[in-house]
Design an enzyme around this catalytic site. Structure first.
Site, PDB file in Angstrom:
ATOM      1  CE  LYS A  80      -3.714   1.655   3.131  1.00 40.67           C
ATOM      2  NZ  LYS A  80      -4.478   1.231   4.346  1.00 40.67           N
ATOM      3  CB  SER A 157      -7.801   2.943   3.813  1.00 36.51           C
ATOM      4  OG  SER A 157      -6.817   2.333   4.648  1.00 36.51           O
ATOM      5  CB  SER A 181      -7.707  -0.201   6.353  1.00 32.21           C
ATOM      6  OG  SER A 181      -8.481   0.925   6.660  1.00 32.21           O
TER       7      SER A 181
END
Lengths: 471, 51
Positions: A80, A157, A181
């Site tokens: 990420k 997320s 997330s």
């Protein structure tokens, strides 16, 4: 060679070590797939094609010289875009950090590099990790690969992580999880994700959302791959004072396929009972399958969880604004609107309210610990709904109408608040073809049992092997 | 809200704060309800400190 992109990290590592396939071929196959599909999926913010191929050639040379770093030698992955990567921009999905290039790797990125793994690129995310839908106004919204006709959110997320792993653009990723997330996009995209115990994995070099709620963990297609990644990244780090010195086990050794005698508590009130009917049915079926395999299943309720929503919002809003305060004073217009509004909420939480929320945390943690005295894991849906369409605002749960955002984080956030390890895995598909996921919650620092049960479930079912239509 | 934000060093306008007013009010109401819980003997906890 097209199947290389659907091969697990464990198998890729084995095939590379036995010279059945070259790391260069593996990396090239994934880069080709990214080039073909990512314009539609928007999973990547930055693709590191040249660096990945260079690293693959170095991994191949090491292999020929008899040097194998470990089971992930030559295996590609993608973090990420909130993990610091030396020399590669780390945006946090933001305009504010669009040109930020770290001088060093995050601890976990360095540990995976030491284990021989190769970074393909940096993955999309909700801006600064502050949203469970996975939306990004600056780099585009990642698209859920399971619906080619309707733009559905990936969940966030860690949106790019969910899309990339589900669509075969990367075999594994590291997400971060402050309210779900990792587990939310894992559930909505049909992959496996693990939020370890708070303190198990270093957060050094990872952009924070809320220091006391943030967790770092793997997102993969199988429990075995999550076990491999966790083994490489877990353990004490002097750069993160919250990390534990407890020894790190070989998590793959726990993957026996056997759940006989494992005690599973099905979380009812506030969890399974509030999920959409298809999700509830899928999780109840999973409980029965585990029972048929020898697990001992009973039902359990957690009463204090009802208060987790406002308490954890107070904590996240306060800590997030503390981190972003300087930018929010002079560059508020550079945040996407939903993130800017959530950050502003933090200005209205008093110190006393923040500490009251931390007091409740002790109570909730104690209640979950008590539920785990006579049980090895707790079972619940990861998300109460499958992937919503982009822009969908409201949904209906078992106890009434709910804002979509609140629904997405409702079942995962209690375990960020408590710090317990929790893993998510696919447990079925809706009639419309969307994946659904369960989560298993374990005792502190007992990720091994969580992974053991998920792995055993994945030997009983094939949900985790299904491929999305976009692929 | 504007005065409270200003006390924290944020020069946000009423127009900027109005969209979050309902959410702030709901959150503060919910936090008020925590006062009725038996928390007085509990030390604030932020993380698992095993070792």
């Amino acid at each position: 060679m097209a199947d290389l992109v659907w091969t697990s990290m464990a198998d890729l590592g084995r095939m590379i070590a036995t010279k059945e396939v070259s790391p260069v071929e593996v990396v090239r196959a994934h880069l080709d797939r990214i080039a073909t599909l990512d314009a539609g999926l928007r999973a990547f913010i930055t693709v590191c094609a040249d660096a990945a191929l260079q690293a693959a050639r170095a991994a191949e040379a090491d292999l020929m010289a008899g040097k194998v770093a470990g089971p992930l030698h030559g295996v590609p992955w993608a973090p990420k875009d909130l993990y610091s990567t030396k020399g590669v921009r780390t945006t946090g999905g933001s305009k504010i950090l669009a040109d930020s290039v770290p001088a060093r790797d995050a601890t976990v990125v360095a540990r995976l590099a030491g284990a021989g793994a190769i970074v393909l690129g940096k993955l999309n995310m909700h801006e600064f990790a502050y949203g469970p839908e996975g939306l990004n106004a600056h780099y585009g919204d990642a698209r859920n690969p399971w619906d080619s006709s309707v733009h559905r959110v990936t969940g966030g997320s860690s949106s790019g992580s969910g899309a990339a792993v589900a669509a075969g653009l990367a075999p594994g990723s590291l997400g971060s999880d402050t309210g779900g997330s990792i587990r939310i996009p894992a559930s909505l995209c049909g992959i496996t994700g693990l939020k370890p115990t708070y303190g198990r994995v270093s957060r050094a070099g990872v952009l924070p959302l809320a220091w006391s709620m943030d967790h770092v963990g793997p997102m993969t297609r199988t429990a075995r791959d999550s076990a491999l990644m966790l083994g490489a990244i877990a353990g004490y780090d002097p750069a993160d004072p919250t990390t534990s010195v407890l020894p790190v086990p070989d998590y793959t050794m726990a993957l026996t396929g056997d759940v006989k005698g494992v005690r599973v508590g099905l979380l009812r009130a506030h969890f399974t009972d509030v999920a959409a009917p298809e999700v509830r049915s899928a999780v109840e079926t999973a409980a029965r399958q585990l029972e048929q395999a020898g697990a001992i299943v009973d039902e359990v309720n957690l009463t204090h969880v009802a208060h987790v929503g406002p308490a954890s919002t107070a904590i996240v809003a306060s800590e997030a604004l503390a981190y972003h305060a300087a930018w929010m004073r002079v560059r508020a217009q550079d945040y996407q609107p939903d993130v800017r509004e959530r950050l502003r909420m933090g200005a209205f939480i008093s110190g006393a309210q923040y500490l009251r929320a931390q007091q409740l945390r002790a109570l909730v943690r104690s209640e979950i610990d008590s539920a785990l005295v006579k049980r090895d894991v707790l079972l619940a849906p990861a998300t109460p709904i499958p992937a919503p369409a982009l822009g969908e605002r409201e949904t209906t749960l078992g106890d009434g109408k709910s804002d979509v955002r609140a629904a997405l984080i409702r079942l995962t956030r209690p375990f960020n608040y408590s710090g317990h390890p929790a893993g998510s895995a696919p447990c079925g598909f809706t009639a419309g073809g969307l994946p659904m996921g369960f989560q298993l919650v374990g005792r502190p620092f007992d990720e091994a049992t969580v992974l053991r049960v998920i792995d055993a479930y994945q030997r009983l079912t094939d949900w985790h092997t299904r491929r999305p239509p976009v692929a | 809200m504007k005065r409270m934000a200003a006390a924290g060093g944020f020069a946000w306008t009423d127009a900027e704060l109005e969209p979050i007013r309902p959410a702030v009010e709901r959150l503060l109401d919910a936090l008020d309800r925590l006062e009725s819980l038996p928390l007085e003997d509990l030390e604030p906890t932020t993380q698992y400190r095993v070792l």
